[in-house]
Design a protein around this motif. Structure first.
Motif, PDB file in Angstrom:
ATOM      1  N   ALA A 103     -16.350  33.149 -30.997  1.00  0.00           N
ATOM      2  CA  ALA A 103     -16.084  34.475 -31.560  1.00  0.00           C
ATOM      3  C   ALA A 103     -17.006  35.537 -30.986  1.00  0.00           C
ATOM      4  O   ALA A 103     -16.599  36.695 -30.830  1.00  0.00           O
ATOM      5  CB  ALA A 103     -16.223  34.428 -33.080  1.00  0.00           C
ATOM      6  N   THR A 104     -18.229  35.147 -30.663  1.00  0.00           N
ATOM      7  CA  THR A 104     -19.214  36.133 -30.208  1.00  0.00           C
ATOM      8  C   THR A 104     -19.395  36.146 -28.696  1.00  0.00           C
ATOM      9  O   THR A 104     -19.856  37.144 -28.133  1.00  0.00           O
ATOM     10  CB  THR A 104     -20.585  35.867 -30.859  1.00  0.00           C
ATOM     11  OG1 THR A 104     -21.029  34.547 -30.513  1.00  0.00           O
ATOM     12  CG2 THR A 104     -20.488  36.008 -32.374  1.00  0.00           C
ATOM     13  N   ARG A 105     -19.024  35.068 -28.048  1.00  0.00           N
ATOM     14  CA  ARG A 105     -19.176  34.938 -26.595  1.00  0.00           C
ATOM     15  C   ARG A 105     -17.927  34.240 -26.075  1.00  0.00           C
ATOM     16  O   ARG A 105     -17.952  33.053 -25.733  1.00  0.00           O
ATOM     17  CB  ARG A 105     -20.452  34.138 -26.281  1.00  0.00           C
ATOM     18  CG  ARG A 105     -21.731  34.867 -26.702  1.00  0.00           C
ATOM     19  CD  ARG A 105     -22.865  33.891 -26.983  1.00  0.00           C
ATOM     20  NE  ARG A 105     -24.102  34.579 -27.320  1.00  0.00           N
ATOM     21  CZ  ARG A 105     -24.431  34.995 -28.539  1.00  0.00           C
ATOM     22  NH1 ARG A 105     -23.580  34.811 -29.547  1.00  0.00           N
ATOM     23  NH2 ARG A 105     -25.583  35.618 -28.752  1.00  0.00           N
ATOM     24  N   PRO A 106     -16.811  34.956 -26.012  1.00  0.00           N
ATOM     25  CA  PRO A 106     -15.503  34.325 -25.795  1.00  0.00           C
ATOM     26  C   PRO A 106     -15.182  33.898 -24.364  1.00  0.00           C
ATOM     27  O   PRO A 106     -14.054  33.471 -24.111  1.00  0.00           O
ATOM     28  CB  PRO A 106     -14.532  35.411 -26.267  1.00  0.00           C
ATOM     29  CG  PRO A 106     -15.259  36.699 -26.032  1.00  0.00           C
ATOM     30  CD  PRO A 106     -16.698  36.391 -26.320  1.00  0.00           C
ATOM     31  N   GLN A 159     -13.028  30.871 -23.377  1.00  0.00           N
ATOM     32  CA  GLN A 159     -12.521  30.578 -24.719  1.00  0.00           C
ATOM     33  C   GLN A 159     -12.263  29.083 -24.847  1.00  0.00           C
ATOM     34  O   GLN A 159     -11.562  28.491 -24.015  1.00  0.00           O
ATOM     35  CB  GLN A 159     -11.226  31.345 -24.977  1.00  0.00           C
ATOM     36  CG  GLN A 159     -10.818  31.408 -26.433  1.00  0.00           C
ATOM     37  CD  GLN A 159     -11.570  32.492 -27.193  1.00  0.00           C
ATOM     38  OE1 GLN A 159     -11.765  33.574 -26.673  1.00  0.00           O
ATOM     39  NE2 GLN A 159     -11.968  32.202 -28.410  1.00  0.00           N
ATOM     40  N   LEU A 160     -12.826  28.463 -25.873  1.00  0.00           N
ATOM     41  CA  LEU A 160     -12.660  27.028 -26.079  1.00  0.00           C
ATOM     42  C   LEU A 160     -11.616  26.704 -27.132  1.00  0.00           C
ATOM     43  O   LEU A 160     -11.044  25.606 -27.130  1.00  0.00           O
ATOM     44  CB  LEU A 160     -14.005  26.401 -26.466  1.00  0.00           C
ATOM     45  CG  LEU A 160     -15.128  26.534 -25.421  1.00  0.00           C
ATOM     46  CD1 LEU A 160     -16.437  25.974 -25.966  1.00  0.00           C
ATOM     47  CD2 LEU A 160     -14.744  25.845 -24.122  1.00  0.00           C
ATOM     48  N   ILE A 161     -11.380  27.633 -28.045  1.00  0.00           N
ATOM     49  CA  ILE A 161     -10.372  27.458 -29.094  1.00  0.00           C
ATOM     50  C   ILE A 161      -9.342  28.572 -28.923  1.00  0.00           C
ATOM     51  O   ILE A 161      -9.684  29.744 -29.026  1.00  0.00           O
ATOM     52  CB  ILE A 161     -11.001  27.516 -30.498  1.00  0.00           C
ATOM     53  CG1 ILE A 161     -12.173  26.539 -30.611  1.00  0.00           C
ATOM     54  CG2 ILE A 161      -9.955  27.217 -31.569  1.00  0.00           C
ATOM     55  CD1 ILE A 161     -12.973  26.662 -31.896  1.00  0.00           C
ATOM     56  N   PRO A 162      -8.088  28.251 -28.654  1.00  0.00           N
ATOM     57  CA  PRO A 162      -7.092  29.293 -28.378  1.00  0.00           C
ATOM     58  C   PRO A 162      -6.912  30.254 -29.547  1.00  0.00           C
ATOM     59  O   PRO A 162      -7.082  29.886 -30.719  1.00  0.00           O
ATOM     60  CB  PRO A 162      -5.807  28.490 -28.137  1.00  0.00           C
ATOM     61  CG  PRO A 162      -6.254  27.119 -27.786  1.00  0.00           C
ATOM     62  CD  PRO A 162      -7.518  26.891 -28.554  1.00  0.00           C
ATOM     63  N   ALA A 163      -6.532  31.481 -29.214  1.00  0.00           N
ATOM     64  CA  ALA A 163      -6.274  32.483 -30.254  1.00  0.00           C
ATOM     65  C   ALA A 163      -4.876  32.325 -30.855  1.00  0.00           C
ATOM     66  O   ALA A 163      -4.675  32.601 -32.038  1.00  0.00           O
ATOM     67  CB  ALA A 163      -6.439  33.890 -29.669  1.00  0.00           C
ATOM     68  N   GLY A 169      -7.534  21.219 -22.027  1.00  0.00           N
ATOM     69  CA  GLY A 169      -7.419  22.675 -21.978  1.00  0.00           C
ATOM     70  C   GLY A 169      -6.629  23.186 -20.797  1.00  0.00           C
ATOM     71  O   GLY A 169      -6.600  24.398 -20.555  1.00  0.00           O
ATOM     72  N   GLY A 170      -5.998  22.285 -20.044  1.00  0.00           N
ATOM     73  CA  GLY A 170      -5.241  22.709 -18.865  1.00  0.00           C
ATOM     74  C   GLY A 170      -6.148  22.765 -17.654  1.00  0.00           C
ATOM     75  O   GLY A 170      -6.742  21.756 -17.259  1.00  0.00           O
ATOM     76  N   ASP A 171      -6.287  23.950 -17.073  1.00  0.00           N
ATOM     77  CA  ASP A 171      -7.143  24.112 -15.896  1.00  0.00           C
ATOM     78  C   ASP A 171      -8.614  24.240 -16.260  1.00  0.00           C
ATOM     79  O   ASP A 171      -9.486  24.017 -15.413  1.00  0.00           O
ATOM     80  CB  ASP A 171      -6.709  25.349 -15.096  1.00  0.00           C
ATOM     81  CG  ASP A 171      -5.323  25.204 -14.489  1.00  0.00           C
ATOM     82  OD1 ASP A 171      -4.911  24.048 -14.252  1.00  0.00           O
ATOM     83  OD2 ASP A 171      -4.659  26.229 -14.275  1.00  0.00           O
ATOM     84  N   ASP A 194     -11.396  22.862 -22.935  1.00  0.00           N
ATOM     85  CA  ASP A 194     -11.296  23.460 -24.264  1.00  0.00           C
ATOM     86  C   ASP A 194     -12.126  22.629 -25.245  1.00  0.00           C
ATOM     87  O   ASP A 194     -12.916  21.767 -24.840  1.00  0.00           O
ATOM     88  CB  ASP A 194      -9.838  23.594 -24.710  1.00  0.00           C
ATOM     89  CG  ASP A 194      -9.159  22.262 -25.026  1.00  0.00           C
ATOM     90  OD1 ASP A 194      -9.810  21.194 -24.893  1.00  0.00           O
ATOM     91  OD2 ASP A 194      -7.977  22.276 -25.415  1.00  0.00           O
ATOM     92  N   LEU A 195     -11.981  22.899 -26.526  1.00  0.00           N
ATOM     93  CA  LEU A 195     -12.766  22.216 -27.547  1.00  0.00           C
ATOM     94  C   LEU A 195     -12.571  20.705 -27.505  1.00  0.00           C
ATOM     95  O   LEU A 195     -13.524  19.945 -27.697  1.00  0.00           O
ATOM     96  CB  LEU A 195     -12.390  22.755 -28.933  1.00  0.00           C
ATOM     97  CG  LEU A 195     -13.053  22.078 -30.129  1.00  0.00           C
ATOM     98  CD1 LEU A 195     -14.566  22.330 -30.133  1.00  0.00           C
ATOM     99  CD2 LEU A 195     -12.429  22.561 -31.440  1.00  0.00           C
ATOM    100  N   VAL A 196     -11.349  20.253 -27.265  1.00  0.00           N
ATOM    101  CA  VAL A 196     -11.090  18.814 -27.221  1.00  0.00           C
ATOM    102  C   VAL A 196     -11.882  18.168 -26.095  1.00  0.00           C
ATOM    103  O   VAL A 196     -12.498  17.107 -26.263  1.00  0.00           O
ATOM    104  CB  VAL A 196      -9.588  18.523 -27.061  1.00  0.00           C
ATOM    105  CG1 VAL A 196      -9.321  17.024 -27.245  1.00  0.00           C
ATOM    106  CG2 VAL A 196      -8.765  19.326 -28.046  1.00  0.00           C
ATOM    107  N   ASP A 197     -11.896  18.818 -24.936  1.00  0.00           N
ATOM    108  CA  ASP A 197     -12.658  18.300 -23.802  1.00  0.00           C
ATOM    109  C   ASP A 197     -14.153  18.241 -24.120  1.00  0.00           C
ATOM    110  O   ASP A 197     -14.838  17.276 -23.768  1.00  0.00           O
ATOM    111  CB  ASP A 197     -12.421  19.187 -22.574  1.00  0.00           C
ATOM    112  CG  ASP A 197     -10.979  19.187 -22.116  1.00  0.00           C
ATOM    113  OD1 ASP A 197     -10.460  18.099 -21.816  1.00  0.00           O
ATOM    114  OD2 ASP A 197     -10.362  20.262 -22.081  1.00  0.00           O
TER     115      ASP A 197
END
Length: 210
Positions: free
Chosen positions: A77-80, A83-87, A155-157, A160-163
């Motif tokens: 939220a503060t340092r996007p 982005q690790l969690i999609p909006a 997270g694709g390329d 993301d959070l799962v990774d």
């Protein structure tokens, strides 16, 4: 701006997640080793700030943040960037549900507190504890393998959070000699991730106190 401080334990998978996230986002921090084996996390001054007496705790922006998922969500939220969690609500739900297989289902029953209780209070020997550990990873991984992509990362390329959650859990799986043959997609993703400098720098061997 005040210094960012991470209270962590080198082998804690929850701390490992936060180290990865901080590295990915380029957030400079000072690590304060908090030894779970010797009980430093139960010191009165630490518990006064973190009543659960757990790691990690991140001191940032004037806040004492606890729980790895909450910390990573705050960082997002503060340092996007990145982005690790999609909006997007649906993508966010899917990412969180996959990550929670590790954060909420595998990890809580396999953390150090649980393993100590199994031995000291339940009278289980090390072989039984190790079997317990492998069982719960395998149960979670059976589902996560089905949800893993055929190519690329969760997270694709980009991770993301799962990774971020997967790599510490894979390190634990190897430490407890889980047969990883049934999870080829997870093994592939883990190998790709561990080649990324932000992940490599967060590895327990890279941060273990001398």
């Amino acid at each position: 701006m005040s210094e960012t401080i991470l209270f962590d334990y080198w082998r804690s998978s929850a701390s490992y997640r936060v180290r990865i996230a901080l590295n990915l986002k380029g957030v400079a921090y000072r690590a304060v080793a908090t030894d779970l084996v010797t009980g430093q996390q139960k010191a009165s001054d630490y518990v006064a700030r973190n009543p659960q007496g757990l790691v990690p705790m991140l001191q940032i922006d004037g806040h004492d943040l606890t729980q790895s998922l909450a910390i990573i969500d705050y960082l997002d939220a503060t340092r996007p960037d990145p982005q690790l969690i999609p909006a997007d609500p649906a993508a966010r739900a899917a990412t969180l549900s996959r990550a929670m297989i590790i954060i909420a289902d595998i990890h809580p029953v396999n953390n150090l507190r649980m393993l100590k209780y199994l031995k000291a209070e339940m009278g289980q020997d090390q072989a039984a504890v190790d079997q317990w550990y492998r069982h719960w990873i395998a149960e979670g991984y059976a589902a996560l393998e089905q949800l893993a992509p055929e190519t690329g990362l969760f997270g694709g390329d980009q991770p993301d959070l799962v990774d971020v959650c997967l790599v510490p859990q894979m390190a634990n799986a190897r430490r407890f000699d889980l047969d990883l043959a049934p999870y080829p997609k997870l093994v592939r993703i883990d190998a790709q991730l561990r080649a990324i400098p932000a992940f490599a720098a967060a590895h327990p061997d890279a941060v273990k106190p001398a």
